[in-house]
Design a protein around this motif. Structure first.
Motif, PDB file in Angstrom:
ATOM      1  N   ASP A 130       5.358  -8.980   6.100  1.00  0.00           N
ATOM      2  CA  ASP A 130       5.432  -9.639   4.820  1.00  0.00           C
ATOM      3  C   ASP A 130       3.892  -9.622   4.294  1.00  0.00           C
ATOM      4  O   ASP A 130       3.717  -9.329   3.119  1.00  0.00           O
ATOM      5  N   GLN A 131       3.060 -10.035   4.975  1.00  0.00           N
ATOM      6  CA  GLN A 131       1.671 -10.215   4.655  1.00  0.00           C
ATOM      7  C   GLN A 131       1.091  -8.974   4.235  1.00  0.00           C
ATOM      8  O   GLN A 131       0.260  -8.552   3.297  1.00  0.00           O
ATOM      9  N   TYR A 132       1.575  -7.801   5.248  1.00  0.00           N
ATOM     10  CA  TYR A 132       0.974  -6.458   4.936  1.00  0.00           C
ATOM     11  C   TYR A 132       1.595  -5.939   3.524  1.00  0.00           C
ATOM     12  O   TYR A 132       0.936  -5.247   2.760  1.00  0.00           O
TER      13      TYR A 132
ATOM     14  N   ARG B 130       2.640  -7.619   0.874  1.00  0.00           N
ATOM     15  CA  ARG B 130       1.828  -8.313  -0.259  1.00  0.00           C
ATOM     16  C   ARG B 130       0.491  -7.661  -0.472  1.00  0.00           C
ATOM     17  O   ARG B 130       0.305  -7.612  -1.506  1.00  0.00           O
TER      18      ARG B 130
END
Length: 337
Positions: free
Chosen positions: A95-97, A99
C-alpha cells in the motif's frame, strides 16, 4: 538440508553425527568428522542455543541430540511464525509503495531493462509476483521456451489464472501444439489470433512487460516495464479487446478426447480437425500427428464424405451445426465467461 532453518553446514554435520551415535564429547566428534575441535565446540554452542542438543555426563562434558520431532519441529514452528509475521507486513508495504506510485516522476513510470539476463530475471519476477492472474501475448521467438516455462506451471498449481493469446504462427513451431496443450490441460485459458501487435505480459493489474529489442538469435536484450499509469490501463484494455475476439484454443490429442455416440467422428478425426481449426496447415498438422501431408488430405476427404460435405467450408459448417466437436465447444464456452 537444514539450512532453511538457520542451521549451518558444520552445525548440521555435528547434529547428524550425534543422531547416529550419542552421547559424544567435542573431541570425539572432531575425530569422527575430521574437523578442528574449536570448530566443533562453536557449532555445539550454536546447536545448544537452538535447543537441538543438550549436555550430559559429568560436568556436562558429553553432548546428546534433542529428538528431531521435538527440536526440529520447534524450529520449524518458530520459522513459520516469523514468515507469517513477515507476510502480514507485506500488504502495508505494498500500500505504501502504491501510494508512492502516484507521486513518482513521469520517467519512473517506465522502467527500462537492458541485457538478456536482466530481461529474463524481470520476466520471472513479474510472473512470480502475480497473485490473481497473468495475461500474455505469445508469439515467436519466445521469451522463454514453452517446454522450459516452469513458472507458468507453478502459477497454475497455485491457483493463479493464466490467460494466453497465441499468434497463429506460434502453433506452427515443431512441438508447439503439444506444449500448449500441456498448459491448457493444467488450467491455462488459451486463445489464438491471426496476428498480435506485440509481445506482452501483464501481472495482475500492477505491471506490464514489453520486449523492445532482440539479438540476431531472437533472444530479447531489452524491455520496458510499465508501472501503474494510463499506459498500463491501455495495455490491459488492448489485451481484453484481442482476447474477446480471439478463438478458443484446444489441441487435445486423440487419447483425451471425449466423442458423442451420435458423432460420425473418431477420436483421431477429432484430434486432426482440432488442429486444422486452429489454423495449422495440412503440412504442420501432419508433422504434429507424425503423418504426411497427403495422408492429412486423404483423412479430411474421408471425413467430408462421411458427413456429406462438398468442401472444407461445408465441413466446418456441419461440424458447428451438429456440435460434433463438443469437447472443444464446451471449453470455448467456459473461456467466454
Amino acid at each position: 538440508m537444514l539450512h532453511v532453518l538457520g542451521i549451518s553446514q558444520i552445525e548440521e554435520q555435528v547434529y547428524l553425527s550425534l543422531l547416529d551415535r550419542a552421547p559424544a564429547s567435542v573431541s570425539e566428534l572432531a575425530d569422527r568428522l575430521e574437523i578442528e575441535g574449536r570448530t566443533v565446540a562453536l557449532a555445539a554452542r550454536a546447536l545448544e542455543a537452538k535447543a537441538l542438543i543438550n549436555r550430559t555426563g559429568d560436568g556436562g562434558s558429553l553432548l546428546a541430540p534433542t529428538p528431531p520431532d521435538v527440536g526440529l519441529s520447534a524450529l520449524v514452528d518458530h520459522r513459520q511464525r516469523e514468515l507469517n509475521e513477515a507476510s502480514m507486513n507485506i500488504r502495508p508495504l505494498v500500500d505504501q509503495y502504491r501510494r508512492g506510485q502516484h507521486e513518482r516522476p513521469l520517467e519512473e513510470l517506465i522502467e527500462l531493462c537492458v541485457g538478456r539476463e536482466a530481461v529474463a530475471r524481470r520476466f520471472e519476477q513479474l510472473q512470480l509476483a502475480a497473485r490473481e492472474q497473468v495475461r500474455v501475448f505469445v508469439m515467436p521467438p519466445y521469451m522463454i521456451n514453452l517446454a522450459d516455462n516452469h513458472i507458468g506451471m507453478q502459477l497454475l498449481r497455485e491457483g493463479v489464472r493464466l490467460r494466453a493469446v497465441y499468434q497463429r504462427d506460434a502453433i506452427d513451431q515443431p512441438g508447439a501444439p503439444a506444449q500448449i496443450q500441456r498448459f491448457v490441460d493444467a488450467g491455462e485459458e488459451a486463445r489464438i489470433s491471426r496476428i498480435l501487435p506485440t509481445k506482452l505480459m501483464i501481472g495482475d493489474d500492477s505491471r506490464a512487460l514489453i520486449p523492445i529489442h532482440s539479438d540476431p538469435e531472437g533472444v530479447h536484450t531489452s524491455c520496458i516495464v510499465v508501472h501503474p499509469c494510463g499506459l498500463l490501463k491501455t495495455l490491459i484494455a488492448l489485451f481484453e479487446l484481442i482476447w474477446s475476439r480471439a478463438q478458443p484454443l484446444d489441441l487435445a490429442d486423440s487419447e483425451t478426447i471425449e466423442t458423442s455416440k451420435s458423432s460420425p467422428l473418431s477420436r483421431s478425426d477429432h484430434a486432426l480437425l482440432s488442429l486444422l481449426l486452429t489454423g495449422l496447415t495440412d503440412r504442420a498438422a501432419g508433422r504434429e500427428l507424425g503423418v504426411s501431408e497427403r495422408t492429412i488430405q486423404r483423412r479430411v476427404h474421408d471425413v467430408m464424405t462421411r458427413v456429406d460435405a462438398q468442401n472444407r467450408l461445408q465441413l466446418g459448417w456441419q461440424l458447428a451445426r451438429q456440435q460434433w466437436l463438443g469437447r472443444r465447444s464446451a471449453r470455448g464456452a467456459a473461456q467466454n465467461d
